[in-house]
Design a protein around this motif. Sequence first.
Motif, PDB file in Angstrom:
ATOM      1  N   ALA A 163      27.456  -2.200 -58.420  1.00  0.00           N
ATOM      2  CA  ALA A 163      27.710  -2.748 -59.755  1.00  0.00           C
ATOM      3  C   ALA A 163      28.982  -3.587 -59.828  1.00  0.00           C
ATOM      4  CB  ALA A 163      27.772  -1.620 -60.783  1.00  0.00           C
ATOM      5  N   GLY A 164      29.931  -3.312 -58.934  1.00  0.00           N
ATOM      6  CA  GLY A 164      31.196  -4.049 -58.983  1.00  0.00           C
ATOM      7  C   GLY A 164      31.369  -5.070 -57.878  1.00  0.00           C
ATOM      8  N   ILE A 165      30.294  -5.409 -57.182  1.00  0.00           N
ATOM      9  CA  ILE A 165      30.410  -6.245 -55.988  1.00  0.00           C
ATOM     10  C   ILE A 165      30.746  -7.693 -56.314  1.00  0.00           C
ATOM     11  CG2 ILE A 165      27.978  -6.939 -55.828  1.00  0.00           C
ATOM     12  CD1 ILE A 165      28.133  -6.463 -52.815  1.00  0.00           C
ATOM     13  N   CYS A 166      30.395  -8.153 -57.502  1.00  0.00           N
ATOM     14  CA  CYS A 166      30.557  -9.578 -57.822  1.00  0.00           C
ATOM     15  C   CYS A 166      31.637  -9.852 -58.862  1.00  0.00           C
ATOM     16  CB  CYS A 166      29.231 -10.165 -58.314  1.00  0.00           C
ATOM     17  SG  CYS A 166      27.964 -10.236 -57.038  1.00  0.00           S
ATOM     18  N   GLY A 167      32.552  -8.942 -59.049  1.00  0.00           N
ATOM     19  CA  GLY A 167      33.601  -9.171 -60.037  1.00  0.00           C
ATOM     20  C   GLY A 167      34.869  -8.424 -59.674  1.00  0.00           C
ATOM     21  N   ILE A 168      35.815  -8.422 -60.605  1.00  0.00           N
ATOM     22  CA  ILE A 168      37.069  -7.693 -60.439  1.00  0.00           C
ATOM     23  C   ILE A 168      37.057  -6.523 -61.407  1.00  0.00           C
ATOM     24  CG2 ILE A 168      39.583  -7.813 -60.688  1.00  0.00           C
ATOM     25  CD1 ILE A 168      39.397 -10.782 -60.000  1.00  0.00           C
ATOM     26  N   SER A 169      37.138  -5.319 -60.882  1.00  0.00           N
ATOM     27  CA  SER A 169      37.128  -4.152 -61.748  1.00  0.00           C
ATOM     28  C   SER A 169      38.493  -3.981 -62.414  1.00  0.00           C
ATOM     29  CB  SER A 169      36.790  -2.885 -60.948  1.00  0.00           C
ATOM     30  OG  SER A 169      37.874  -2.547 -60.091  1.00  0.00           O
ATOM     31  N   GLU A 170      38.515  -3.203 -63.465  1.00  0.00           N
ATOM     32  CA  GLU A 170      39.786  -2.953 -64.151  1.00  0.00           C
ATOM     33  C   GLU A 170      40.768  -2.246 -63.229  1.00  0.00           C
ATOM     34  OE1 GLU A 170      39.802  -2.425 -68.395  1.00  0.00           O
ATOM     35  OE2 GLU A 170      40.725  -0.462 -68.098  1.00  0.00           O
ATOM     36  N   THR A 171      40.266  -1.347 -62.403  1.00  0.00           N
ATOM     37  CA  THR A 171      41.117  -0.658 -61.429  1.00  0.00           C
ATOM     38  C   THR A 171      41.762  -1.655 -60.474  1.00  0.00           C
ATOM     39  OG1 THR A 171      39.744   1.338 -61.514  1.00  0.00           O
ATOM     40  CG2 THR A 171      41.160   1.056 -59.579  1.00  0.00           C
ATOM     41  N   GLU A 172      40.957  -2.592 -59.967  1.00  0.00           N
ATOM     42  CA  GLU A 172      41.472  -3.603 -59.042  1.00  0.00           C
ATOM     43  C   GLU A 172      42.462  -4.543 -59.727  1.00  0.00           C
ATOM     44  OE1 GLU A 172      37.519  -3.983 -56.162  1.00  0.00           O
ATOM     45  OE2 GLU A 172      37.654  -5.137 -58.020  1.00  0.00           O
ATOM     46  N   LEU A 173      42.174  -4.897 -60.971  1.00  0.00           N
ATOM     47  CA  LEU A 173      43.062  -5.803 -61.697  1.00  0.00           C
ATOM     48  C   LEU A 173      44.449  -5.194 -61.865  1.00  0.00           C
ATOM     49  CD1 LEU A 173      43.402  -8.437 -63.337  1.00  0.00           C
ATOM     50  CD2 LEU A 173      42.643  -7.163 -65.352  1.00  0.00           C
ATOM     51  N   LEU A 174      44.510  -3.930 -62.278  1.00  0.00           N
ATOM     52  CA  LEU A 174      45.792  -3.272 -62.513  1.00  0.00           C
ATOM     53  C   LEU A 174      46.500  -2.898 -61.208  1.00  0.00           C
ATOM     54  CD1 LEU A 174      44.770  -0.969 -65.498  1.00  0.00           C
ATOM     55  CD2 LEU A 174      46.187  -3.026 -65.580  1.00  0.00           C
ATOM     56  N   ARG A 175      45.751  -2.683 -60.164  1.00  0.00           N
ATOM     57  CA  ARG A 175      46.338  -2.286 -58.881  1.00  0.00           C
ATOM     58  C   ARG A 175      46.833  -3.476 -58.070  1.00  0.00           C
ATOM     59  NH1 ARG A 175      41.905  -0.202 -55.213  1.00  0.00           N
ATOM     60  NH2 ARG A 175      41.721  -2.452 -54.812  1.00  0.00           N
ATOM     61  N   ASP A 176      46.068  -4.578 -58.092  1.00  0.00           N
ATOM     62  CA  ASP A 176      46.331  -5.674 -57.158  1.00  0.00           C
ATOM     63  C   ASP A 176      46.956  -6.923 -57.770  1.00  0.00           C
ATOM     64  OD1 ASP A 176      45.123  -4.039 -55.249  1.00  0.00           O
ATOM     65  OD2 ASP A 176      43.134  -4.915 -55.615  1.00  0.00           O
ATOM     66  N   VAL A 205      25.442   3.144 -65.290  1.00  0.00           N
ATOM     67  CA  VAL A 205      26.827   3.619 -65.281  1.00  0.00           C
ATOM     68  C   VAL A 205      27.635   2.633 -64.451  1.00  0.00           C
ATOM     69  CG1 VAL A 205      28.389   5.478 -64.634  1.00  0.00           C
ATOM     70  CG2 VAL A 205      26.078   6.023 -65.445  1.00  0.00           C
ATOM     71  N   SER A 206      28.614   1.990 -65.076  1.00  0.00           N
ATOM     72  CA  SER A 206      29.366   0.957 -64.378  1.00  0.00           C
ATOM     73  C   SER A 206      30.776   0.863 -64.935  1.00  0.00           C
ATOM     74  CB  SER A 206      28.668  -0.394 -64.524  1.00  0.00           C
ATOM     75  OG  SER A 206      29.483  -1.454 -64.066  1.00  0.00           O
ATOM     76  N   GLU A 207      31.751   0.715 -64.058  1.00  0.00           N
ATOM     77  CA  GLU A 207      33.109   0.442 -64.497  1.00  0.00           C
ATOM     78  C   GLU A 207      33.161  -0.949 -65.117  1.00  0.00           C
ATOM     79  OE1 GLU A 207      37.707   0.416 -62.716  1.00  0.00           O
ATOM     80  OE2 GLU A 207      35.991   0.590 -61.360  1.00  0.00           O
ATOM     81  N   ASP A 208      34.134  -1.159 -66.017  1.00  0.00           N
ATOM     82  CA  ASP A 208      34.301  -2.477 -66.605  1.00  0.00           C
ATOM     83  C   ASP A 208      34.582  -3.512 -65.519  1.00  0.00           C
ATOM     84  OD1 ASP A 208      33.970  -1.354 -69.032  1.00  0.00           O
ATOM     85  OD2 ASP A 208      35.949  -1.811 -69.824  1.00  0.00           O
ATOM     86  N   ILE A 209      33.843  -4.629 -65.582  1.00  0.00           N
ATOM     87  CA  ILE A 209      34.000  -5.700 -64.607  1.00  0.00           C
ATOM     88  C   ILE A 209      34.474  -6.966 -65.319  1.00  0.00           C
ATOM     89  CG2 ILE A 209      32.841  -7.125 -62.871  1.00  0.00           C
ATOM     90  CD1 ILE A 209      33.073  -4.191 -62.090  1.00  0.00           C
TER      91      ILE A 209
END
Length: 418
Positions: free
Chosen positions: A115-128, A163-167
């Motif tokens: 589900a998150g393969i084609c975007g930036i997840s909120e976790t990745e945005l705040l971490r990276d 069920v998917s994290e925000d992308i």
Amino acid sequence: MDKNLRQLEDVWGKDELDKTPATRFSGLIQRACKKSGKKVVVLIDEYDKPMISTMDNPALNDNIRNGLNGFYSVLKAEDAHLRFVFLTGVTKFSKVSIFSDLNQLKDISMSEQYAGICGISETELLRDFQPELQALAEAQEMTSDKAFAKMKKRYDGYHFAKVSEDIYNPFSILNTFADNDFAYYWFATGTPTFLAKALRSRNYDIRKFDDDVQIAANSVMDYRYENQDLVPLLYQSGYLTIKAYDSVLDEYTLGFPNEEVKYGFLNELLPAFVLTPIATGKFSVTGFLRQLMKNDVESFMTSLQAFFAAIPYDAIKQKHRDEQYYQHVFYLLFTLMGQFVETEVKNNKGRTDTVVKTAGNIYVFEFKMDNNATAEDALKQINDRDYAIPYIADHRKTVKIGVEFSQKEQGVKRWLIE
């Protein structure tokens, strides 16, 4: 397609007996496997681009679809020579014969694992992206928390599984960081011309998108041109996204993912609905908003009257010249004014057509068609159903406006202000 095949044939050779795209593709796979001693990997991006581009031409679309069916069926016939096949596209055409012979592929479109393969997840945005977030906040003269909140509101909200994290839209996020500015980047990559025309020609009630749209799980990934329901295509092409899933009904709730998509899409819909000089860039909704902010209601209504008068007579099909059509155009106009506007506002007695809020006033609108009601009826409905009651405690002045459309003259006929 011919160009791509020729480039590969320059590397792996060509059999002059192979004349069609399908036989050339098949021959390429066999020769590449034989010459390299390894099985072939096939990567195809935007497999559906030819069909998307011709959706408003059913005959040509069918011709292309039949041709692609033969081309892609090669992947089934050459299975013994293939190690891995990966295809991407905007839409899924599994039920319109393109992949009818290709039953060994695994569809991961709605898979939670990807589900998150084609975007930036909120976790990745705040971490990276902390340095970029900080630089953006400084450039916009706001705190990091406020900068993040604005990014979330504008670019977040995509979900590609039950069920998917925000992308977040990666194209928009990276451009925001590159420019240190919040803009509508995604629509610079293309405009939904076909969708806009189709929604207008079918008189689709676009206001539903604000309330979210329910669709059966087995329909969300299916689209055919002759299908009057455009919701599956709107989901597949990114204008709607998953908001919720009901396991009991096996049903998805879809809606606009974020402000960038909502306002960009509606901005494209307005010219398609009215066919006026808007399409040439001579129009701006901010002019209307300015008049309301000055509490110049008469000028505002006169501008709206002139706006509707400019719509070509043949822009509206006879069967669509009804109250709903005019409500659609008002909805587009008012919604494009942004945060100041609420449409279809509900209370315990009904639903207000539009509420516009400015620094000093709250405007409550009700619209009627002259073949069954008047401006007086519209104003009476506002009062009888207490549409203005929720704003009594507000410090701003409440202004009630009843608007009467003319079916014959195709525009604003009269209005009353209280």
